[in-house]
Design an enzyme around this catalytic site. Structure first.
Site: not given
Length: 512
Positions: A201, A254
């Site tokens: 993330d 990401e």
């Protein structure tokens, strides 16, 4: 059989645990629910699954505020359930990726509680980004991704702490060796339990400019808290750790950066394995825009020898059936886009429900919404809940087989009765059957590269190797077909000579 690493051409299915399957009837998805549907995922034809966070959390941001990275939140099950999920997925030939949230923790994490109690200058506060304010003002003008400023003042203190997202998500200081050692240990904890990799993330956000300058006072090519060069030191460290494990453990980043050449730096041979090609996701429904996204992505990643990782949807963006126009046209385009994506070289991620053609749920009761973006904007921003509504599996009314009860944490629309898994499995023309057939054919493509073919202005056509052609007509009127032998189409009306508008088709040889 290709000897390339599995992750270079895999299809990975994203499981948003909150909304996938509910085993205990509380209206919230859980790990036993995921385990109960693993056979569905194998039958779909994917190679791996990625699970969004299920760790202990106050759920200020649906699990992206982690309080303990080495356990399971009781609402989702137990650590034994996680172990069983890994084991049972492997028995079905499915690899398993978990989500890793390294930019921040929950404000209820023991470390942050200790930091607040210990005070300025302490070892405990050094794990996070505490700074003195400017009188009554915060240290700088940085803004939270969820709205408002990115700093919260410690009550009764001159110090503020940084949170690039919600105040309940304080940012860690990645110059701190305790932080680095902690995450190495977290990686080992899950790798030792058999996890095949992690989606990272906010992978571009761990390093911050130590000067913490105001936004707007730097060159446009630089940013003080995203894509700062020192972030690469973290991933070189992690890659050394993952390479010590057998079986092809993988990191998927990401990485939201505007410059694809900058993104490619994250995929150098000693850093991350893959990163999502977001320009493809954000491109409008246009042949020129999509070809540019494809060419630019493949070109940039070729410089570091990395595969592209294609994606059309995830838990943070509007579902493609709505994004591409909604209604009948949106559904047509979403089906065509799926065949385009699955025909491209590299790996691909599917977001749960896209194989059912689910649209965005734009009308949700305000009291049911959980997204901090909705709350922090006072309802001015709709937030991301509309793509997170629980899946419909069977039956004719909510919760459509999501769980043994009739409730789900976000309400499902009545219009989904025709979109359930059971209903679509019995309809050969359904979106689910299209995905299943496409994934079956895709396995034969291997690692062949892409060669563009001459085509009409609104058509993208390319070959993969000597025996496969994909064509997508992004216009509204029929166009000449590039090949006489269609083997799969996203909609009706495809002939050896014509490709309807908003339609994709796959073809077999011989070429014209």
């Amino acid at each position: 059989m290709s000897r390339e690493p599995w992750w270079r051409h895999a299809v990975i299915y994203q499981v948003y645990v909150w909304s996938f399957a509910d085993a205990d009837g509380d209206g919230i998805g859980d790990l036993p629910g995921v385990r109960s549907r693993l056979q569905y995922l194998q039958d779909l034809g994917v190679d791996a699954i990625w699970l969004n966070p299920f760790y202990p959390s106050p759920q200020a941001d649906n699990g992206y505020d982690v309080a303990d990275h080495r356990d399971v939140d009781p609402r989702f099950g137990t650590l034994a359930d996680a172990d069983a999920l890994i084991r049972e997925a492997h028995e079905l030939g499915l690899r398993v990726l978990f989500d890793l949230v390294p930019n921040h923790t929950s404000d209820q994490h023991p470390w942050f509680r200790q930091a607040l109690a210990a005070g300025p200058g302490s070892r405990e506060r050094a794990r996070y980004l505490f700074r003195n304010g400017r009188g009554e003002a915060p240290p700088n003008n940085w803004r939270s991704g969820f709205g408002g400023r990115a700093w919260t003042r410690v009550p009764g203190s001159d110090q503020w702490y940084l949170h690039l997202f919600a105040p309940e998500q304080p940012d860690l200081d990645w110059t701190n060796e305790e932080v680095r050692a902690e995450f190495r240990d977290i990686l080992r904890f899950w790798f030792d339990r058999g996890v095949d990799g992690f989606r990272i993330d906010v992978a571009h956000g761990l390093a911050k400019d130590p000067q913490m300058p105001n936004l707007g006072r730097r060159p446009s090519t630089a940013h003080p808290y995203f894509d700062v060069d020192e972030v690469h030191e973290v991933y070189r460290d992690w890659r050394r750790l993952s390479d010590a494990y057998p079986g092809g453990r993988v990191f998927a980043g990401e990485v939201w950066v505007q410059d694809l050449d900058r993104m490619a730096r994250y995929l150098r041979p000693d850093e991350l394995h893959t990163a999502f090609t977001f320009p493809f996701l954000t491109a409008p429904w246009s042949a020129a825009a999509l070809r540019t996204a494809i060419d630019d992505s493949l070109g940039a990643l070729a410089t570091v020898g990395a595969p592209a990782t294609w994606v059309l949807a995830n838990h943070d963006v509007v579902r493609q059936a709505t994004r591409y126009g909604g209604g009948r046209v949106g559904r047509q385009r979403a089906r065509a886009a799926a065949l385009l994506m699955l025909a491209l070289p590299g790996s691909a991620y599917l977001y749960q429900g896209e194989e059912l053609g689910l649209p965005e749920v734009v009308r949700l009761p305000p009291e049911s919404r959980r997204d901090p973006e909705f709350r922090r904007s006072g309802g001015r921003k709709r937030g991301r809940d509309g793509c997170r509504v629980p899946l419909p599996w069977s039956g004719t009314s909510p919760s459509y087989g999501f769980g043994p009860g009739t409730a789900s944490w976000l309400p499902q629309p009545a219009s989904w009765a025709g979109l359930t898994v059971d209903r679509q499995l019995s309809d050969p023309s359904s979106t689910l059957c299209l995905y299943r057939e496409a994934l079956h054919h895709r396995r034969h493509l291997g690692s062949a590269g892409l060669t563009w073919l001459p085509s009409a202005p609104d058509v993208l056509a390319f070959a993969r190797g000597p025996g496969f052609v994909c064509a997508v007509n992004l216009g509204d009127t029929p166009a000449p077909a590039p090949h006489p032998d269609p083997i799969l189409a996203s909609g009706p009306g495809v002939t050896p000579d014509s490709l309807p508008g908003n339609t994709a088709a796959w073809y077999a040889p011989p070429l014209r």
